[in-house]
Design a protein around this motif. Structure first.
Motif, PDB file in Angstrom:
ATOM      1  N   GLN A  40       6.246  -9.529  37.457  1.00 61.47           N
ATOM      2  CA  GLN A  40       6.498  -8.195  37.718  1.00 61.47           C
ATOM      3  C   GLN A  40       5.161  -7.738  38.702  1.00 61.47           C
ATOM      4  OE1 GLN A  40       5.541  -7.263  33.049  1.00 61.47           O
ATOM      5  NE2 GLN A  40       7.171  -6.076  34.106  1.00 61.47           N
ATOM      6  N   GLY A  91      15.631  -8.725  34.813  1.00 63.78           N
ATOM      7  CA  GLY A  91      16.026  -7.905  33.379  1.00 63.78           C
ATOM      8  C   GLY A  91      16.820  -8.694  32.594  1.00 63.78           C
ATOM      9  N   VAL A 101      10.206  -4.516  36.955  1.00 65.16           N
ATOM     10  CA  VAL A 101      11.320  -5.309  35.999  1.00 65.16           C
ATOM     11  C   VAL A 101      11.158  -6.637  36.121  1.00 65.16           C
ATOM     12  CG1 VAL A 101      13.627  -5.332  35.501  1.00 65.16           C
ATOM     13  CG2 VAL A 101      12.943  -3.105  36.406  1.00 65.16           C
ATOM     14  N   ALA A 158      16.905  -7.457  26.743  1.00 64.23           N
ATOM     15  CA  ALA A 158      16.824  -6.046  27.635  1.00 64.23           C
ATOM     16  C   ALA A 158      17.660  -4.880  26.803  1.00 64.23           C
ATOM     17  CB  ALA A 158      17.917  -6.512  28.915  1.00 64.23           C
ATOM     18  N   PHE A 163      15.048  -4.126  23.435  1.00 67.55           N
ATOM     19  CA  PHE A 163      13.474  -4.453  23.523  1.00 67.55           C
ATOM     20  C   PHE A 163      12.579  -3.111  22.823  1.00 67.55           C
ATOM     21  CE2 PHE A 163      14.351  -2.550  27.535  1.00 67.55           C
ATOM     22  CZ  PHE A 163      13.704  -1.393  27.658  1.00 67.55           C
ATOM     23  N   TYR A 223       8.238 -12.444  27.584  1.00 69.09           N
ATOM     24  CA  TYR A 223       9.229 -12.028  28.171  1.00 69.09           C
ATOM     25  C   TYR A 223       9.484 -10.515  27.886  1.00 69.09           C
ATOM     26  CZ  TYR A 223      13.583 -11.726  31.042  1.00 69.09           C
ATOM     27  OH  TYR A 223      14.373 -11.553  31.794  1.00 69.09           O
ATOM     28  N   HIS A 260       9.284  -6.587  29.453  1.00 72.63           N
ATOM     29  CA  HIS A 260      10.330  -5.621  29.310  1.00 72.63           C
ATOM     30  C   HIS A 260       9.855  -4.310  28.986  1.00 72.63           C
ATOM     31  CE1 HIS A 260      14.333  -6.718  30.714  1.00 72.63           C
ATOM     32  NE2 HIS A 260      14.002  -7.942  30.221  1.00 72.63           N
ATOM     33  N   GLU A 308       9.414  -0.710  30.876  1.00 75.46           N
ATOM     34  CA  GLU A 308       9.906   0.541  30.527  1.00 75.46           C
ATOM     35  C   GLU A 308       8.924   1.623  30.289  1.00 75.46           C
ATOM     36  OE1 GLU A 308      12.998   3.509  28.235  1.00 75.46           O
ATOM     37  OE2 GLU A 308      12.772   1.785  30.081  1.00 75.46           O
TER      38      GLU A 308
END
Length: 263
Positions: free
Chosen positions: A6, A26, A44, A159, A162, A197, A201, A205
């Protein structure tokens, strides 16, 4: 692309020859066909897991540039939500390959006017993409490879959940696998751990909330799923190279889609 990554850019991909590129984007597998143009926010987590394309153009632009274009709210909200905008091959422009080559050449120079022209043309192309593709669903992978299908179930669960406390057993359960076997399958396909991972995420966000809301940083840490404010600051500073407050200030001048509450 060996593992999901990302970065704070707008990424634009154009497949010009060969077959398709399959992204884990995502929590969603997305296929980009030859002739298709894809635009997404690279903050993302995304990973190219299968590729039969033989010629592809990649273009990265500062996300502040994208926010400063004053694009339609529907387009900005979709990109910030983590959903790519992908054109159908039938919507391709015959000038796209030559345009991408010209933009790359212009942006590689130190010529300010060439930079300005390239950015104006890229903005116009993104606006045209929105006109033809904004209402279209992304093309999702329908293949049957078991390992990939298991991982797709797990990344989709991450996704969707999270923001909540998640364990490896929770994630493995989404694919109906034993946690140890699930972790092996996940690492084999995604090339990283479930924990890393999941952190990516939560970080994506947090970035989105810093850009789009005026929530206090402590509230953002909680809303993004970080267990503690200190953990949030540590991860954010380590992976983004700056503090949450400085990140927010960088985007405040460009962002025009801020809301006072959690979206």
């Amino acid at each position: 692309m060996g593992a999901p990554h990302q970065h704070d850019d707008l990424e634009i991909n154009l497949v010009t020859e060969g077959g398709t590129m399959l992204y884990l984007f995502g929590g969603t597998p997305v296929e980009i066909s030859s002739g298709s143009l894809a635009v997404f926010w690279a903050a993302v987590p995304h990973q190219l897991v299968a590729n039969s394309a033989t010629s592809v153009h990649w273009l990265h632009l500062p996300f502040t540039t994208f926010l400063g274009w004053g694009l339609p709210d529907t387009l900005v909200r979709r990109v910030l939500s983590g959903t790519p905008v992908v054109s159908a091959p039938s919507a391709a422009l015959p000038t796209d390959p030559a345009s991408f080559a010209q933009w790359a050449a212009d942006l590689a120079t130190n010529h300010r006017e060439r930079h300005r022209i390239a950015l104006l043309e890229i903005e116009a192309r993104v606006r045209r993409l929105a006109l033809t593709s904004l209402g279209e669903p992304v093309r999702r992978y329908t293949g049957g490879e078991p390992a990939l299908q298991h991982v797709i179930a797990m990344v989709r669960h991450i996704a969707e959940h999270f923001r909540e406390p998640l364990t490896s057993a929770d994630i493995a359960g989404a694919a109906h696998l034993h946690p140890h076997y699930a972790m092996t399958q996940f690492r084999k396909v995604v090339r990283t751990t479930m924990g890393d991972y999941l952190t990516k995420h939560r970080l994506a966000e947090a970035r989105r909330l810093l850009i789009t809301t005026d929530l206090p940083v402590n509230d953002i840490a909680s809303a993004a799923g970080f267990g503690s404010v200190s953990r949030f600051y540590s991860v954010f500073t380590s992976l983004c190279g700056t503090s949450p407050a400085k990140f927010r200030r960088e985007y405040q001048g460009a962002g025009r889609h801020r809301t006072p509450e959690h979206p």
